[in-house]
Design an enzyme around this catalytic site. Structure first.
Site, PDB file in Angstrom:
ATOM      1  N   ARG A 384       0.871  -1.182   0.000  1.00 56.82           N
ATOM      2  CA  ARG A 384       0.000   0.000   0.000  1.00 56.82           C
ATOM      3  C   ARG A 384       0.904   1.227   0.000  1.00 56.82           C
ATOM      4  NH1 ARG A 384      -5.025  -2.158   1.202  1.00 56.82           N
ATOM      5  NH2 ARG A 384      -5.048  -3.886   2.698  1.00 56.82           N
ATOM      6  N   ARG A 414      -6.098  -5.390  -0.761  1.00 59.89           N
ATOM      7  CA  ARG A 414      -7.541  -5.134  -0.782  1.00 59.89           C
ATOM      8  C   ARG A 414      -7.882  -3.655  -0.685  1.00 59.89           C
ATOM      9  NH1 ARG A 414      -9.497  -8.493   3.365  1.00 59.89           N
ATOM     10  NH2 ARG A 414      -9.625 -10.181   1.845  1.00 59.89           N
ATOM     11  N   HIS A 444       3.655  -9.397   0.786  1.00 59.44           N
ATOM     12  CA  HIS A 444       3.280  -8.512   1.887  1.00 59.44           C
ATOM     13  C   HIS A 444       4.508  -7.975   2.628  1.00 59.44           C
ATOM     14  CE1 HIS A 444       1.247  -7.651   5.895  1.00 59.44           C
ATOM     15  NE2 HIS A 444       0.429  -7.061   5.051  1.00 59.44           N
ATOM     16  N   TYR A 477      -0.096   4.957  12.525  1.00 59.14           N
ATOM     17  CA  TYR A 477       0.215   3.572  12.882  1.00 59.14           C
ATOM     18  C   TYR A 477       1.572   3.537  13.583  1.00 59.14           C
ATOM     19  CZ  TYR A 477      -3.367   1.651   9.673  1.00 59.14           C
ATOM     20  OH  TYR A 477      -4.531   1.314   9.032  1.00 59.14           O
ATOM     21  N   ARG A 573      -3.346  -6.667  19.218  1.00 62.69           N
ATOM     22  CA  ARG A 573      -4.288  -5.553  19.100  1.00 62.69           C
ATOM     23  C   ARG A 573      -5.691  -6.016  18.728  1.00 62.69           C
ATOM     24  NH1 ARG A 573      -3.197  -3.037  14.164  1.00 62.69           N
ATOM     25  NH2 ARG A 573      -5.108  -3.953  13.359  1.00 62.69           N
ATOM     26  N   HIS A 601       0.665  -1.384  15.303  1.00 63.77           N
ATOM     27  CA  HIS A 601       0.748  -2.137  14.053  1.00 63.77           C
ATOM     28  C   HIS A 601       2.033  -2.944  13.911  1.00 63.77           C
ATOM     29  CE1 HIS A 601       0.912  -2.553   9.534  1.00 63.77           C
ATOM     30  NE2 HIS A 601      -0.338  -2.892   9.765  1.00 63.77           N
TER      31      HIS A 601
END
EC number: 2.7.4.1
Length: 720
Positions: A384, A414, A444, A477, A573, A601
């Site tokens: 992202r 996504r 990822h 984050y 989390r 995160h």
């Protein structure tokens, strides 16, 4: 060894059969419990009103995505007769029944909190004028705005045999009006779909903060849309559709396939239909016939539809209603080298803690690589990157200067698929070699690799991140950025890129563990080592900080470790399928969740390695992967060992320890799987405040507050 421990003997010592639900927590219900913790922050009176409103809108946005992806997936399984059982032994239909009850409760909580916050905002001069009378001046402004700016883009459509029912987009908000023609008394129903380009909330021009939702504004002045008619009834509605994308394994052209899949997603099955409680019965019946199916959740509310839309008004310029502003620090280590990232990294490894330390250093690392004549090649993963990416600009600049630039763009991120397709196109036009990775695995891992020609030969500089290269999320984050010129890691990263770009499976990795190759096995080995140490009477401790823990294999391994006497502290989390504190199963496991100003995160693992924690000899790792089956089996991820002593201590004795010690923002899992907010105690500790008010991990400056840097230490009973 732990691998031989039969954790799943489903019969208790007394011969009573034990169900899967006694061992595991349902993934979907655990996620809903997490979203309730987020929602609880909207009730936190210690927060300013607009920040509470922000948490309310986040809970709404989270729930929307949950419905569009997770619930849609379960609906699809139920409709196709797939009885795949969840980790706790529930069928898709059973899960949907439990989910619908929990979602209904959360929706009601959201409306109750909205009413409370709305009243509080009114007392501060911040008005939501949806169904309220306004003064003549405000009324005139609203009417003028409606006639001049709204009416031209509205397209009322009659719903009758001559006019087919219009398509309602995912997330679309619309209005149905039941009308009676004044001339002959004939009744008809008209639909007005609100264009997505219009803001959900309209701010009335002027100094006072007066807002009205677009649907309320249209209803207020609807008579101007329908001259010659009397409005008998009206109602607003909102639609959510199945938004998951499935790609055929035999797809020949991944880009073309994704473009087609994105189009199909826009027309997915309606998963949720949200209606105002007083919706006109005639119009409601039409909506139900046209939009709802057996798998559609219908929610009727007496409050606001689309709670996520509240994010539109959080940006109002009212600093008195928000957290005090915070500016991230730039790493002093880099400034000591006159801003030269490569000189700072050459001196020794560097850890950056976002958002307390600026993400700008990551961008500078790539900018300098682009401008440096000695840099030969740059390789970068992109999962992202946002819609205004400095990282993309740096890669394009590097290609323009003739450097070899490779970008692994993940199309399967996504809701970022379209943006990533756009970036891929721009990068390719600039001469960047764009790779889309594997068809059935997501890439990822967050990795940058810069190859530089130096006096002693070629040197590779690496950046490993626990978060995305995204300009917005890096400000909210908490993530870790690790910079190193360690030759072993450099060689391993080169193999990782070759794996993604050329399907060349890496052999003889020297430091990294990579999923789906050996990351799972590496975690198992480290857990087994702690079990072995416990058996020898040596200190045996596991600390981990993750976003989610859902993988049955990892959960079972941790249960085995707990039974062997390993003390385990987990900061999870979000979703956690492991049950903590169950006698005979997880007595030695403690699970907590931190919800606060920043979204936790970063992913970190620490293993005592036979020494009392925290220890210089503990094994410490950062990772892009959560303990989820998808991360360990179907994604390319990296588990990065932290060997440099300074960085090791910073991650273990600052980041991890501060999370374990936090009491002000922490929720602790109870044996029944529920969470209870922790008692702050006589000496409350807030890990976010700690990092905001103390020097950066990589810096050498003084504390921002008088008194120096507090030394973190474990309290008695905290798992040492």
């Amino acid at each position: 060894m732990a691998s031989q421990v039969n954790m799943m003997d489903m019969q208790g010592a007394d011969g009573v059969q034990i169900s899967a639900s006694d061992h595991y927590i349902n993934r979907e219900l655990s996620w809903l419990a997490f979203n309730e913790r987020v929602l609880s922050e909207a009730r936190n009176t210690n927060y300013p009103l607009l920040e509470r409103l922000r948490f309310l809108s986040i809970s709404g946005s989270n729930l929307d995505e949950f419905m569009m992806i997770r619930v849609a997936g379960l609906v699809g399984q139920a409709q196709r007769g797939i009885d795949r059982l969840s980790i706790d032994g529930q069928s898709p239909s059973q899960q949907l029944t439990a989910i619908h009850a929990a979602v209904a409760d959360i929706n009601q909580q959201q409306q109750d909190i909205w009413n409370e916050l709305r009243a509080g905002l009114t007392e501060t001069g911040f008005t939501i004028a949806d169904d309220r009378r306004v003064d003549p001046k405000t009324y005139k402004r609203l009417k003028s705005y409606f006639l001049e700016d709204i009416v031209p883009v509205m397209t009322p459509q009659a719903l009758d045999p001559a006019h087919p029912f219009p398509f309602v987009a995912n997330g679309g908000v619309g209005l149905l009006f039941t009308l009676r023609r004044d001339s002959d008394g004939e009744q008809l129903v008209e639909m007005v779909l609100i264009p997505s380009a219009l803001p959900r909330f309209i701010r009335v021009p002027g100094e006072d903060a007066i807002y009205i939702t677009i649907d309320s504004l249209i209803c207020r002045f609807a008579k101007h849309l329908f001259p010659g008619f009397t409005i008998v009834g009206d109602g607003a509605f909102r639609v959510l559709r199945d938004s998951d994308i499935e790609i055929e394994e035999e797809a020949e052209d991944l880009v073309r396939t994704f473009r087609s899949a994105i189009q199909r997603r826009r027309r997915g099955q309606v998963i949720q239909l949200e209606l105002e409680d007083d919706f006109d019965p005639v119009a409601e019946d039409i909506l139900r016939q046209q939009l709802s199916t057996q798998g559609t959740t219908i929610i009727k509310t007496d409050g606001m539809i689309g709670i996520s839309g509240l994010s539109n008004i959080v940006g109002e310029d009212r600093p008195d209603l928000k957290f005090a502003s915070y500016s991230p620090r730039y790493p002093e280590r880099v400034m000591e080298h006159d801003g030269d990232c490569f000189a700072a990294i050459r001196e020794k490894d560097l850890i950056i803690h976002h958002p307390y330390e600026s993400f700008e250093v990551v961008v500078d690392f790539l900018r300098q690589a682009a401008a440096d004549p000695d840099v030969v090649a740059i390789k970068q993963t992109l999962y992202r990157a946002g819609d205004q990416s400095q990282v993309i600009s740096a890669l394009i600049a590097a290609a323009d200067k003739g450097k070899s630039v490779t970008a692994v763009v993940e199309l399967k991120a996504r809701f970022d698929e379209e943006q990533n397709l756009l970036w891929a196109s721009q990068l390719e036009r600039a001469g960047v070699q764009v790779i889309y990775g594997f068809l059935d695995w997501k890439t990822h891992a967050k990795v940058s690799m810069v190859v530089r020609r130096e006096e002693k030969g070629i040197r590779t500089y690496c950046h490993f991140g626990t978060g995305n290269y995204h300009p917005v999320t890096t400000k909210i984050y908490t993530d870790l950025s690790f910079f190193t010129a360690d030759p072993k890691l450099g060689r391993d990263v080169a193999k990782l890129f070759n794996f993604v770009t050329g399907y060349v499976a890496p052999h003889k990795l020297e430091a990294l563990a990579i999923s789906p190759i050996d990351l799972r096995e590496s975690l198992y080995d480290y857990i087994d080592k702690e079990i072995e140490n416990a058996g020898k009477g040596r200190p045996a401790v596991i600390w981990a900080k993750l976003n989610s823990l859902t993988d049955k294999g990892v959960v079972d391994r941790l249960y085995a470790a707990s039974q062997a006497g390993v003390e385990i502290q987990l900061v999870i989390r979000g979703i956690c399928c492991l049950r903590a504190g169950i006698e005979g199963l997880s007595d030695n496991i403690r699970v907590k969740s931190i919800i606060g100003r920043f979204l936790e995160h970063s992913r970190v693992w620490a293993f005592a390695n036979g020494y009392s924690m925290p220890s210089d000899r503990a094994r410490v790792f950062i990772s892009s992967a959560d303990a989820m089956s998808r991360n360990l089996n179907r994604r390319v991820e990296a588990l990065v060992p932290i060997k440099n002593k300074t960085v090791h201590d910073q991650v273990l004795q600052q980041v991890l320890l501060a999370n374990l010690l936090d009491t002000e923002q922490s929720w602790e899992m109870q044996p029944d799987g529920s969470y209870a907010r922790m008692d702050a105690g006589e000496k409350p500790f807030n890990c976010h405040r700690y990092f905001m008010t103390n020097p950066s991990l990589s810096g050498r400056g003084d504390a921002l507050e008088a008194g120096g840097v507090p030394k973190l230490a474990l309290r008695k009973g905290a798992g040492a």
